[in-house]
Design a protein around this motif. Structure first.
Motif, mmCIF file in Angstrom:
data_model
loop_
_atom_site.group_PDB
_atom_site.id
_atom_site.type_symbol
_atom_site.label_atom_id
_atom_site.label_comp_id
_atom_site.label_asym_id
_atom_site.label_seq_id
_atom_site.Cartn_x
_atom_site.Cartn_y
_atom_site.Cartn_z
ATOM 1 N N GLU A 51 0.819 -1.228 -0.085
ATOM 2 C CA GLU A 51 0.033 0.106 -0.081
ATOM 3 C C GLU A 51 0.958 1.190 0.013
ATOM 4 O OE1 GLU A 51 -3.606 1.938 2.712
ATOM 5 O OE2 GLU A 51 -2.571 0.152 3.183
ATOM 6 N N GLU A 52 1.836 1.293 0.742
ATOM 7 C CA GLU A 52 3.007 2.429 0.880
ATOM 8 C C GLU A 52 3.547 2.399 -0.573
ATOM 9 O OE1 GLU A 52 6.351 4.275 3.705
ATOM 10 O OE2 GLU A 52 5.693 2.076 3.805
ATOM 11 N N GLY A 73 -0.209 -6.925 4.758
ATOM 12 C CA GLY A 73 -1.150 -6.042 4.205
ATOM 13 C C GLY A 73 -1.379 -6.344 2.719
ATOM 14 N N VAL A 74 -1.124 -5.460 1.894
ATOM 15 C CA VAL A 74 -1.117 -5.605 0.513
ATOM 16 C C VAL A 74 0.055 -6.192 -0.059
ATOM 17 C CG1 VAL A 74 -0.865 -4.335 -1.601
ATOM 18 C CG2 VAL A 74 -2.396 -3.348 0.104
ATOM 19 N N ILE A 77 2.414 -9.064 -5.308
ATOM 20 C CA ILE A 77 1.803 -9.230 -6.361
ATOM 21 C C ILE A 77 0.639 -8.127 -6.425
ATOM 22 C CG2 ILE A 77 0.274 -10.799 -7.389
ATOM 23 C CD1 ILE A 77 3.228 -11.854 -7.544
ATOM 24 N N GLU A 78 -0.101 -7.697 -5.491
ATOM 25 C CA GLU A 78 -1.355 -7.021 -5.546
ATOM 26 C C GLU A 78 -0.942 -5.647 -5.893
ATOM 27 O OE1 GLU A 78 -4.466 -8.919 -2.369
ATOM 28 O OE2 GLU A 78 -2.526 -7.938 -1.680
ATOM 29 N N ALA A 79 0.253 -5.220 -5.229
ATOM 30 C CA ALA A 79 1.024 -3.760 -5.730
ATOM 31 C C ALA A 79 1.474 -3.775 -7.059
ATOM 32 C CB ALA A 79 2.055 -3.538 -4.530
ATOM 33 N N THR A 80 2.036 -4.872 -7.565
ATOM 34 C CA THR A 80 2.365 -4.656 -8.880
ATOM 35 C C THR A 80 1.327 -4.636 -9.734
ATOM 36 O OG1 THR A 80 4.486 -5.977 -8.307
ATOM 37 C CG2 THR A 80 3.675 -6.248 -10.390
#
Length: 224
Positions: A51-52, A73-74, A77-80
């Protein structure tokens, strides 16, 4: 991570702007020193979770994001996936301890341009950052072997052809005793997505619940 011999700097205009994303501050400190003192790059920021990382990328506009996969948290993979949706030109280099097929292909599907293991030599890491900044795809030897095997042999055949590859992965993990939460973490999915897949699996296998599914899976050699 060993640094080996110093890498000669590339005088091609401005230094590469890098954002480091890892939940271990000591590792980020080492990577910053390596990139700035040996690689001639500029580390513009650090993030401890996905998230950051998303917020910092949008505000700092780096050329390359060095991304861990497993974070609170995030996830990486989700951030990418989110970052590539918003900035398709962004170079994401995954730096992780995970070299299993699920992690490798999840990262590639999310849009990562490179995948390097944390045990890599420092020179190889710097070369990977530079390659990703140039728009190239780069993978460490172990990861490249996995990709080559997949491209030459295709997905492994196995029991339950009525299931999708993802459903077989989930059934295999279920048969090995993993909970929904553990399966979600392993495959970088939400627990809701795992539950939906299990509903589909139960219907296709014509079983009433996870216990019956596990029995069938183990009889077929899964979960070992």
């Amino acid at each position: 991570m060993p640094t080996g011999e110093p890498v000669s700097s590339e005088s091609i205009g401005e230094p590469i702007r890098v954002l480091l994303v890892d939940d271990h501050p000591l590792l980020r400190h080492g990577l910053r020193a390596l990139l700035e003192q040996v690689g001639g790059a500029e580390v513009v920021g650090e993030a401890g979770d996905g998230e950051e990382a998303i917020a910092l990328v949008l505000s700092l506009n780096p050329d390359v994001v060095v991304m861990d996969l497993v974070m609170p948290g995030v996830t990486g993979i989700e951030a990418t996936r989110t970052l590539i949706d918003r900035r398709p030109d962004l170079g994401v280099l995954v730096l992780t301890m995970s070299e299993d097929d699920a992690s490798v292909f999840a990262a590639l599907r999310a849009g990562a341009r490179g995948y390097v293991l944390k045990g890599a030599d420092g020179n190889d890491f710097i070369a990977a950052v530079r390659a990703v900044a140039r728009g190239e795809a780069v993978y460490g030897p172990a990861v490249a072997r996995r990709i080559r095997r997949f491209l030459t042999t295709g997905p492994e055949s196995g029991p339950f052809p009525e299931l999708t590859q993802r459903e077989r992965e989930i059934l295999d993990l279920l048969a090995s005793g993993k909970s929904n939460a553990e399966i979600a973490r392993r495959l970088f999915l939400s627990q809701k997505t795992v539950k939906n897949h299990l509903t589909s699996i139960f219907a296709k296998l014509q079983v009433a619940d996870r216990t019956q599914a596990v029995v069938r899976a183990r009889r077929a050699g899964l979960g070992e």
